[in-house]
Design a protein around this motif. Structure first.
Motif, PDB file in Angstrom:
ATOM      1  N   ILE A  99      26.733  -3.024   6.200  1.00 31.97           N
ATOM      2  CA  ILE A  99      26.064  -1.739   6.454  1.00 31.97           C
ATOM      3  C   ILE A  99      24.807  -1.921   7.293  1.00 31.97           C
ATOM      4  N   ILE A 100      24.461  -0.866   8.012  1.00 32.73           N
ATOM      5  CA  ILE A 100      23.079  -0.718   8.465  1.00 32.73           C
ATOM      6  C   ILE A 100      22.579   0.617   7.922  1.00 32.73           C
ATOM      7  N   ALA A 101      21.266   0.720   7.706  1.00 35.24           N
ATOM      8  CA  ALA A 101      20.686   1.944   7.148  1.00 35.24           C
ATOM      9  C   ALA A 101      19.354   2.228   7.839  1.00 35.24           C
ATOM     10  N   PRO A 102      19.389   3.062   8.877  1.00 34.99           N
ATOM     11  CA  PRO A 102      18.144   3.399   9.565  1.00 34.99           C
ATOM     12  C   PRO A 102      17.384   4.504   8.836  1.00 34.99           C
ATOM     13  N   GLY A 103      16.076   4.558   9.016  1.00 36.81           N
ATOM     14  CA  GLY A 103      15.327   5.671   8.431  1.00 36.81           C
ATOM     15  C   GLY A 103      13.831   5.457   8.445  1.00 36.81           C
ATOM     16  N   ARG A 104      13.127   6.508   7.974  1.00 34.39           N
ATOM     17  CA  ARG A 104      11.661   6.465   7.961  1.00 34.39           C
ATOM     18  C   ARG A 104      11.181   5.704   6.737  1.00 34.39           C
ATOM     19  N   VAL A 105      10.071   4.994   6.907  1.00 31.90           N
ATOM     20  CA  VAL A 105       9.406   4.339   5.783  1.00 31.90           C
ATOM     21  C   VAL A 105       7.912   4.622   5.876  1.00 31.90           C
ATOM     22  N   TYR A 106       7.211   4.454   4.741  1.00 28.08           N
ATOM     23  CA  TYR A 106       5.821   4.911   4.652  1.00 28.08           C
ATOM     24  C   TYR A 106       4.923   3.849   4.039  1.00 28.08           C
ATOM     25  N   ASP A 118       0.809  -1.236   0.000  1.00 29.16           N
ATOM     26  CA  ASP A 118       0.000   0.000   0.000  1.00 29.16           C
ATOM     27  C   ASP A 118       0.834   1.274   0.000  1.00 29.16           C
ATOM     28  N   THR A 119       1.424   1.492  -1.144  1.00 30.24           N
ATOM     29  CA  THR A 119       2.471   2.502  -1.272  1.00 30.24           C
ATOM     30  C   THR A 119       1.949   3.906  -1.563  1.00 30.24           C
ATOM     31  N   PHE A 120       2.640   4.916  -1.055  1.00 33.21           N
ATOM     32  CA  PHE A 120       2.363   6.310  -1.418  1.00 33.21           C
ATOM     33  C   PHE A 120       3.179   6.648  -2.669  1.00 33.21           C
ATOM     34  N   TYR A 121       2.528   6.622  -3.841  1.00 32.28           N
ATOM     35  CA  TYR A 121       3.224   6.981  -5.081  1.00 32.28           C
ATOM     36  C   TYR A 121       3.087   8.471  -5.357  1.00 32.28           C
TER      37      TYR A 121
END
Ligand code: PHE
Length: 341
Positions: free
Chosen positions: A190-197, A157-160
């Motif tokens: 690597i690690i890559a933290p961050g916001r997802v939607y 359910d992506t925000f395009y």
């Protein structure tokens, strides 16, 4: 006339004694020395005097004038000195008075949890990456082995941003796997933290914006045993030596085999309780061996190199870490909640 002058002098001097400020002084100056003042009044009568008396009286009048001017000046200096004295006293700074307490802020529980996690991975030789939240579908899906028409493109359910679904708010941090493979030299850790939607309705465990921490290792001879060993070490460091994990088979398009990792519930120790919804276990992350196709799409020889990846839900981790019951508390920024950490 002589008496008049003496009287003016005496009166003026005594009036000066009770002068309190510059305004009083000015009034006295006008009253006695001004154009219509008393002394001037007397001088105007000089004409009536005999030529012998005139210089004598003139001299006397000048003496009185000089005496009054001196007295006014002295009084003015006295008043100024007193005013200064008063200001120095009133405006004095008492450095011994205790200061106002300074209220120091602190980190948000999500940042505390993230910093702890970063420290653990940095200690194991991982590099921390950051990437864009507005992402291309080619990174978020295509090059993660989820081509056009793949069900994950709608179930997440992506925000395009555009009609042909090429630009989007990333639905996971996994595109950072591709970005790392594209830009970094092998081996990669690597690690890559961050916001997802994702288009989720808000409830106690869902929010349309949340945080993930992606992790990936690519090297020669990397196996699922390394994945399990690494994640178990992380969990022990986070939750203490007794923390148990379990790995369940799962499916992700970009890992094969895939799994999910659960941590034994800290509340009930595995017996089942409301915190773990009766399961005894709490799901913490998805993981798996990087799919050979994903390696190949980013130009890595899957015959020589293997890798694993995981994606941790950071809110979930923080909720377990700080025993937070409702996800919404994390985003509402109510200070009564935040002050507790
Ligand atoms: N991206 C997956 C998700 O959002 C988690 C995952 C990351 C799974 C890396 C496997 C490997 O659910």
């Amino acid at each position: 006339m002589k008496e008049q002058l003496a009287k003016i002098r005496a009166e003026a001097i005594s009036a000066l004694e009770s002068a309190k400020d510059a305004a009083d002084l000015d009034a006295l100056r006008v009253k006695y020395l001004g154009k219509k003042g008393e002394l001037t009044g007397v001088l105007k009568m000089m004409g009536r005097l005999s030529p012998e008396e005139r210089p004598v009286m003139g001299q006397l009048a000048n003496d009185v004038r000089a005496a009054l001017e001196n007295a006014l000046e002295a009084c003015s200096q006295k008043l100024e000195a007193a005013a200064l004295e008063r200001r120095l006293r009133d405006e004095a700074l008492d450095v011994t008075i205790p200061g106002k307490p300074v209220v120091l802020g602190h980190q948000h529980p999500m940042n505390i949890a993230l910093e702890e996690l970063k420290d653990i991975f940095i200690g194991m030789g991982f590099t921390v990456l950051e990437g864009p939240e507005v992402e291309l579908a080619s990174y978020n899906f295509d090059r993660l082995n989820a081509p056009e028409g793949h069900p994950s493109r709608d179930w997440s359910d992506t925000f395009y941003f555009d009609g042909d679904s090429r630009v989007m708010l990333r639905s996971q941090t996994s595109p950072m796997q591709v970005r790392a493979m594209e830009t970094m030299d092998l081996p990669i850790r690597i690690i890559a933290p961050g916001r997802v939607y994702r288009k989720d309705e808000v409830d106690a465990t869902h929010s349309p914006m949340f945080h993930q921490v992606e992790g990936m290792v690519i090297d020669k001879g990397v196996t699922m045993a390394d994945l399990k060993g690494t994640l178990n070490t992380v969990v022990e460091q986070l939750y203490g030596a007794g923390a148990k994990t379990r790995f369940r088979p799962h499916h992700f398009p970009f890992t094969e085999p895939s799994c999910e990792m659960d941590v034994q519930c800290h509340k009930c120790g595995g017996a089942g309780c409301p915190t773990c919804k009766g399961e005894g276990w709490i799901e913490l992350l998805g993981a798996g061996m990087v799919h050979p196709k994903v390696l190949e799409m980013s130009g890595i020889d899957s015959g020589t190199y293997t890798g694993w990846a995981f994606g941790i839900g950071l809110e979930r981790m923080a909720m377990r870490r700080f025993k937070i019951a409702d996800l919404r508390l994390i985003f509402e920024n109510d200070v009564r909640f935040l002050e507790q950490f």
